[in-house]
Design a protein around this motif. Structure first.
Motif, PDB file in Angstrom:
ATOM      1  N   ALA A  13     -11.502  28.983 -54.555  1.00 13.38           N
ATOM      2  CA  ALA A  13     -10.200  28.948 -53.745  1.00 13.38           C
ATOM      3  C   ALA A  13      -9.208  28.472 -54.661  1.00 13.38           C
TER       4      ALA A  13
ATOM      5  N   ILE B  33      -6.677  26.974 -52.443  1.00 11.80           N
ATOM      6  CA  ILE B  33      -6.320  26.108 -51.191  1.00 11.80           C
ATOM      7  C   ILE B  33      -7.305  25.416 -50.643  1.00 11.80           C
ATOM      8  N   GLY B  34      -7.566  24.169 -50.488  1.00 16.51           N
ATOM      9  CA  GLY B  34      -8.671  23.443 -49.875  1.00 16.51           C
ATOM     10  C   GLY B  34      -8.097  22.580 -48.616  1.00 16.51           C
TER      11      GLY B  34
ATOM     12  N   LEU C 189     -14.536  27.100 -42.231  1.00 16.20           N
ATOM     13  CA  LEU C 189     -13.482  27.430 -43.223  1.00 16.20           C
ATOM     14  C   LEU C 189     -14.247  27.896 -44.401  1.00 16.20           C
TER      15      LEU C 189
ATOM     16  N   VAL D 208     -12.902  28.743 -47.949  1.00 16.69           N
ATOM     17  CA  VAL D 208     -11.899  27.740 -48.043  1.00 16.69           C
ATOM     18  C   VAL D 208     -12.539  26.336 -48.004  1.00 16.69           C
TER      19      VAL D 208
ATOM     20  N   CYS E  35     -13.570  22.608 -47.923  1.00 16.87           N
ATOM     21  CA  CYS E  35     -13.054  21.533 -46.883  1.00 16.87           C
ATOM     22  C   CYS E  35     -13.655  20.364 -47.053  1.00 16.87           C
TER      23      CYS E  35
ATOM     24  N   VAL F 175      -9.202  23.705 -56.989  1.00 19.74           N
ATOM     25  CA  VAL F 175      -8.174  23.749 -56.071  1.00 19.74           C
ATOM     26  C   VAL F 175      -6.623  23.307 -56.439  1.00 19.74           C
TER      27      VAL F 175
ATOM     28  N   LEU G 220      -7.154  29.250 -40.345  1.00 19.48           N
ATOM     29  CA  LEU G 220      -7.503  30.346 -41.479  1.00 19.48           C
ATOM     30  C   LEU G 220      -6.383  31.196 -41.390  1.00 19.48           C
TER      31      LEU G 220
ATOM     32  N   LEU H  17      -3.553  29.364 -43.293  1.00 18.15           N
ATOM     33  CA  LEU H  17      -4.046  29.029 -44.608  1.00 18.15           C
ATOM     34  C   LEU H  17      -3.771  30.199 -45.643  1.00 18.15           C
ATOM     35  N   ASN H  18      -4.217  31.365 -45.178  1.00 20.02           N
ATOM     36  CA  ASN H  18      -4.281  32.616 -45.950  1.00 20.02           C
ATOM     37  C   ASN H  18      -2.914  33.250 -46.322  1.00 20.02           C
TER      38      ASN H  18
ATOM     39  N   ALA I 118      -1.413  30.705 -48.924  1.00 16.65           N
ATOM     40  CA  ALA I 118      -2.281  30.780 -50.277  1.00 16.65           C
ATOM     41  C   ALA I 118      -1.595  31.778 -50.974  1.00 16.65           C
TER      42      ALA I 118
END
Length: 270
Positions: free
Chosen positions: A11, A13-14, A39, A44, A46, A85, A259, A262-263, A266
């Motif tokens: 990933a 992004i965390g 997540l 993702v 976390c 990350v 989510l 975040l996508n 990302a």
């Protein structure tokens, strides 16, 4: 620490979950545990953690206004454990969201923030919220008038509450600090938000006075209004949700909204 399956693509992004308090890293109705697992199941990584003096953490207890170093330590631990990350998103509810804002701009590893029902409490702000969303609503509530006529409501107590709220609402705003005065919570929050350019998601419940107070803060302050209207900010309302999104339906709605956001960010993270 909750991580995706080892076979999945690393990933970029965390997420570090910042609790609202006083509570520990599980959250109300296991909210933070379930979010972290959702997540991770979707690729993702976390991390949840306790502030010093809370849960399994040693040290003296502290409130949300004194946890900036705790957040920095949590980010250090997270990137050490998940070195792939590129950016860390901070996710917080209520005064956890406020604590996130205080420290934004201090750490280049932070690439965004998700703020649920941010806590912007001032005495006058609380009073205005109660006048608009509690006392005014009760004037049009048939059950209230029936209870009043039957003697089930103390007129003196009711009038006392209204009078107190009016007095506080008409007083100093609590958002403008003079020389020698400590900045208020909303002032410190917007200062942190203005110190960086990371994307922000704000999620607000429909059945929550904290969210209503945040909306009034935004409407009354041009700096807050400018931030919410800016391209870096996404604002979403969840009309039937309570403060902690306690039903499974609303909890899952927040998980999906997180989510999705975040996508989106990302896709722009190198």
């Amino acid at each position: 620490m909750t991580q995706p399956a080892a076979s999945e693509r690393p990933a970029r992004i965390g997420v570090v979950i910042v609790v609202g308090g006083p509570q520990y890293r599980v959250g109300s109705h296991r909210q933070f545990v379930l979010l972290a697992r959702f997540l991770a199941d979707n690729g993702v990584p976390c991390m949840r953690f306790d502030y010093r003096g809370m849960g399994d953490a040693t040290g003296a207890a502290r409130d949300f206004e004194g946890v900036t170093l705790d957040l920095e330590a949590a980010i250090d631990a997270f990137v050490r454990e998940v070195p792939g990350v590129a950016k860390v998103v901070l996710w917080g509810l209520c005064d956890g969201a406020s604590a996130i804002c205080f420290g934004l701009g201090r750490d280049a590893r932070v690439g965004g923030a998700v703020l649920l029902n941010p806590w912007v409490r001032t005495a006058s702000g609380e009073a205005r919220t109660m006048l608009k969303h509690y006392y005014l609503r009760r004037l049009f509530d048939r059950q209230f008038w029936l209870k009043l006529l039957r003697g089930g409501v103390s007129i003196r107590r009711a009038l006392g509450g209204v009078t107190s709220a009016v007095g506080q609402a008409a007083g100093a705003d609590g958002q403008a600090s003079g020389a020698g005065q400590q900045a208020s919570v909303p002032e410190r929050m917007i200062k942190g938000l203005q110190s960086c350019s990371v994307p922000i998601a704000v999620f607000l419940s429909g059945r929550d006075y904290v969210a209503r107070e945040f909306e009034q803060c935004v409407a009354a302050d041009r700096n807050w209004s400018a931030l919410i209207r800016s391209e870096r900010c996404v604002l979403r309302h969840f009309d039937d949700a309570d403060h902690t999104f306690s039903s499974s339906e609303h909890r899952h709605a927040i998980e999906l909204a997180t989510l999705e956001w975040l996508n989106r960010i990302a896709a722009h993270t190198g």
